[in-house]
Motif scaffolding. Structure first.
Motif, mmCIF file in Angstrom:
data_model
loop_
_atom_site.group_PDB
_atom_site.id
_atom_site.type_symbol
_atom_site.label_atom_id
_atom_site.label_comp_id
_atom_site.label_asym_id
_atom_site.label_seq_id
_atom_site.Cartn_x
_atom_site.Cartn_y
_atom_site.Cartn_z
ATOM 1 N N ARG A 1 0.805 -1.223 0.000
ATOM 2 C CA ARG A 1 0.000 0.000 0.000
ATOM 3 C C ARG A 1 0.841 1.278 0.000
ATOM 4 O O ARG A 1 0.378 2.329 -0.444
ATOM 5 N N ASP B 1 1.623 2.611 -3.622
ATOM 6 C CA ASP B 1 0.403 3.207 -4.179
ATOM 7 C C ASP B 1 0.149 4.586 -3.581
ATOM 8 O O ASP B 1 -0.246 5.526 -4.287
ATOM 9 N N LEU B 2 0.368 4.707 -2.277
ATOM 10 C CA LEU B 2 0.205 6.006 -1.627
ATOM 11 C C LEU B 2 1.162 7.030 -2.219
ATOM 12 O O LEU B 2 0.760 8.159 -2.546
ATOM 13 N N GLU C 1 2.549 7.107 -5.099
ATOM 14 C CA GLU C 1 2.147 7.454 -6.465
ATOM 15 C C GLU C 1 0.987 8.450 -6.458
ATOM 16 O O GLU C 1 0.956 9.392 -7.268
ATOM 17 N N ARG C 2 0.039 8.264 -5.551
ATOM 18 C CA ARG C 2 -1.087 9.207 -5.455
ATOM 19 C C ARG C 2 -0.593 10.585 -5.025
ATOM 20 O O ARG C 2 -1.053 11.610 -5.535
ATOM 21 N N LEU C 3 0.361 10.607 -4.100
ATOM 22 C CA LEU C 3 0.896 11.884 -3.644
ATOM 23 C C LEU C 3 1.671 12.584 -4.761
ATOM 24 O O LEU C 3 1.650 13.813 -4.857
ATOM 25 N N ALA D 1 0.932 12.447 -7.830
ATOM 26 C CA ALA D 1 -0.033 12.943 -8.816
ATOM 27 C C ALA D 1 -0.895 14.077 -8.274
ATOM 28 O O ALA D 1 -1.630 14.716 -9.028
ATOM 29 N N GLY D 2 -0.805 14.339 -6.966
ATOM 30 C CA GLY D 2 -1.630 15.381 -6.365
ATOM 31 C C GLY D 2 -0.801 16.370 -5.579
ATOM 32 O O GLY D 2 0.289 16.761 -6.002
ATOM 33 N N CYS E 1 0.471 17.534 -1.433
ATOM 34 C CA CYS E 1 0.690 17.029 -0.081
ATOM 35 C C CYS E 1 1.254 18.162 0.767
ATOM 36 O O CYS E 1 2.301 18.731 0.432
ATOM 37 N N GLU F 1 6.133 16.529 -6.504
ATOM 38 C CA GLU F 1 6.043 15.420 -7.461
ATOM 39 C C GLU F 1 7.349 14.639 -7.555
ATOM 40 O O GLU F 1 7.352 13.401 -7.566
ATOM 41 N N THR G 1 7.674 10.846 -6.315
ATOM 42 C CA THR G 1 7.954 9.832 -7.335
ATOM 43 C C THR G 1 9.168 9.000 -6.949
ATOM 44 O O THR G 1 9.173 7.763 -7.091
#
Length: 226
Positions: free
Chosen positions: A37, A40-41, A43-45, A47-48, A50, A124, A128
Motif C-alpha cells: 500500500r 500506491d500512496l 504514487e497518489r501523492l 499525482a496530487g 501534499c 512530485e 515519485t
C-alpha cells in the motif's frame, strides 16, 4: 549473517508438539500489506498535492516501516537462524536468505534517505522517487518472504521444539516496537487468529491492544487518508 557461536537446543522429535508459526506468518502478512500500500500512496501523492503535515506523517511512517523490516530480518539472522542451524543441521540451508537480508540494509538506508527528502520538500519529484524505492522494496520483500515461508516454515515445524520456538518468539517480541508492530499484526489477523492471539495473551494483551490500537489507527488515517 548467521552467528557462528553454538546454540543449545533440544530438537523436536517425532510425536512432540509442532511449533505454531502463526506469529511469524502474521508478521510477514503485515509487512507485505504495508509493502503493497505504501508505493500506491506515494504514487497518489506524486499525482496530487501534499502539505507539510502529511508529508511528515508519511515520512515518519515509512521510516518506521523500514525499521520494522530491519528488525525482522536482523532477529532472524541473530536469533532464529542459529536455532534452525542447531536444530535441523544439514536439513536447512540459510545462505540465500541471509544474502537477501544483507542486500536489504542498503535498500532500507536509501528508502529512509528518500523519505527524509520527501518530508523536507514534498512534491512530485520527491514523491515519485519515494514511490520507486518503495516499489523496489515491495518486489524484493514479496519474493523473499515467499521463499522464506516455503523453505523455513517446514523446517521449524519438523525440527524445532515448542520450547525453543517459544524462546525465539519471546526474544523477537522483546526487541520489537510494539506500538508499531502490534496494531499492524492485529489488522491482518483473521477473526480466528485474533481470538487465538487474545487467548494466548490474556487480559494483559487485551489491555495493551486497547491502549495501542486507537492512536495507531489515527496515525494511519493521517498517512493514508480516511
Amino acid at each position: 549473517m548467521t552467528r557462528s557461536h553454538p546454540v543449545r537446543v533440544r530438537p523436536r522429535t517425532d510425536g512432540d508438539p509442532v511449533p505454531d508459526v502463526m506469529g511469524m506468518r502474521l508478521a510477514h502478512r503485515a509487512m507485505l500489506r504495508d509493502a503493497n500500500r505504501l508505493p500506491d500512496l506515494a504514487e497518489r501523492l506524486a499525482a496530487g498535492t501534499c502539505d507539510a503535515r502529511r508529508a511528515d506523517a508519511v515520512a515518519r511512517y515509512v521510516r518506521d516501516f523500514a525499521d520494522s523490516v530491519h528488525h525482522h530480518h536482523s532477529v532472524e539472522d541473530e536469533v532464529l537462524w542459529p536455532v534452525l542451524a542447531a536444530s535441523a543441521g544439514p536439513h536447512v540451508d540459510l545462505t540465500e536468505l541471509s544474502d537477501d537480508h544483507a542486500a536489504l540494509d542498503p535498500a532500507l538506508a536509501r528508502l529512509r534517505t528518500t523519505a527524509d527528502a520527501f518530508r523536507a520538500r514534498p512534491g512530485e519529484d520527491t514523491a515519485t522517487a519515494l514511490a520507486v524505492e518503495l516499489a523496489e522494496l515491495r518486489d524484493t520483500l514479496t519474493e523473499h518472504i515467499g521463499d522464506e515461508e516455503a523453505s523455513v516454515f517446514p523446517v521449524i515445524e519438523r525440527h524445532v521444539s515448542v520450547a525453543d520456538w517459544a524462546a525465539v518468539e519471546a526474544r523477537i517480541r522483546k526487541r520489537a516496537k510494539l506500538s508499531f508492530e502490534a496494531p499492524r499484526v492485529l489488522a491482518v489477523a483473521s477473526d480466528a487468529e485474533r481470538a487465538a492471539i487474545e487467548a494466548d495473551g490474556g487480559l494483559a494483551l487485551r489491555v495493551l491492544l486497547a491502549v495501542l490500537v486507537p492512536p495507531f489507527r489515527r496515525r494511519e488515517r493521517a498517512v493514508f487518508g480516511a
